[in-house]
Design a protein around this motif. Structure first.
Motif, PDB file in Angstrom:
ATOM      1  N   SER A  40       0.804  -1.222   0.000  1.00 24.65           N
ATOM      2  CA  SER A  40       0.000   0.000   0.000  1.00 24.65           C
ATOM      3  C   SER A  40       0.837   1.271   0.000  1.00 24.65           C
ATOM      4  O   SER A  40       0.316   2.349  -0.269  1.00 24.65           O
ATOM      5  CB  SER A  40      -0.914   0.022   1.222  1.00 24.65           C
ATOM      6  N   GLN A  64      -5.939   5.287   0.482  1.00 25.15           N
ATOM      7  CA  GLN A  64      -4.864   4.380   0.082  1.00 25.15           C
ATOM      8  C   GLN A  64      -5.170   2.947   0.543  1.00 25.15           C
ATOM      9  O   GLN A  64      -4.883   1.998  -0.180  1.00 25.15           O
ATOM     10  CB  GLN A  64      -3.520   4.845   0.642  1.00 25.15           C
ATOM     11  N   THR A  68      -5.682  -0.061  -2.119  1.00 31.57           N
ATOM     12  CA  THR A  68      -4.852  -1.264  -2.030  1.00 31.57           C
ATOM     13  C   THR A  68      -5.708  -2.521  -1.934  1.00 31.57           C
ATOM     14  O   THR A  68      -5.402  -3.523  -2.586  1.00 31.57           O
ATOM     15  CB  THR A  68      -3.910  -1.165  -0.809  1.00 31.57           C
ATOM     16  N   GLN A  71      -6.999  -3.266  -5.304  1.00 30.73           N
ATOM     17  CA  GLN A  71      -5.924  -3.795  -6.150  1.00 30.73           C
ATOM     18  C   GLN A  71      -5.654  -5.258  -5.813  1.00 30.73           C
ATOM     19  O   GLN A  71      -5.544  -6.100  -6.701  1.00 30.73           O
ATOM     20  CB  GLN A  71      -4.659  -2.976  -5.951  1.00 30.73           C
TER      21      GLN A  71
END
Length: 171
Positions: A40, A64, A68, A71
């Motif tokens: 991250s 963030q 993350t 993702q």
């Protein structure tokens, strides 16, 4: 409810709820806090302070964290579609697959003929698939229709087994 939704909901409930949910989600992703920090790019000390309750995340850090998780999970349309007959799909035990540092979601689309496979491919792309896996009988057509990468299933072992079964049937 997705992990991103869980974290967002928890962040609105309380700091304790966010802390507990974030610990669960990081564990479910198969990562340690240190690994999550690295992926991250959130400083390890910041993440540990959040997880221990010594600090509240600011909005930038929360974004963030969410980015993350998306993702790593492959959420938000980041999934690989698999088009195959139901008996083939039933043999797939993993619904998520780690490729490098990325966790990808596998989404199944059942098809029993070429027409259904083509329709499923178009539907998968509309659903947000990042890539598609399908049989060689349909992959050339699907590649011409879609704007996402298409990988072809090459079932080497099962073809050999099918030939052996067919040979036994004609004996």
């Amino acid at each position: 409810m997705s992990n991103v939704e869980r974290v967002m909901k928890a962040s609105f409930q309380s700091d304790e709820s966010l802390r507990d949910t974030l610990k669960e989600v990081i564990g479910e992703l198969g990562l340690s806090a240190r690994e999550f920090s690295r992926v991250s790019e959130i400083p390890q000390s910041t993440l540990y302070k959040i997880l221990s309750g010594h600090r509240e995340p600011n909005i930038t850090t929360l974004r963030q964290i969410v980015r993350t998780i998306r993702q790593l999970e492959g959420s938000g349309g980041d999934f690989i579609a698999i088009i195959a007959a139901r008996p083939v799909l039933d043999k797939i035990s993993e619904k998520k697959m780690r490729i490098g540092e990325r966790m990808l979601t596998l989404r199944e689309y059942s098809a029993t003929n070429i027409e259904e496979a083509i329709i499923a491919a178009v539907r998968a792309e509309r659903d947000g698939a990042s890539a598609l896996v399908c049989a060689p009988i349909v992959s050339p057509t699907v590649e011409k229709l879609l704007g996402i990468p298409v990988a072809t299933i090459i079932p080497q072992e099962s073809v050999i087994r099918a030939i052996e079964v067919a040979a036994r049937k004609i004996e």
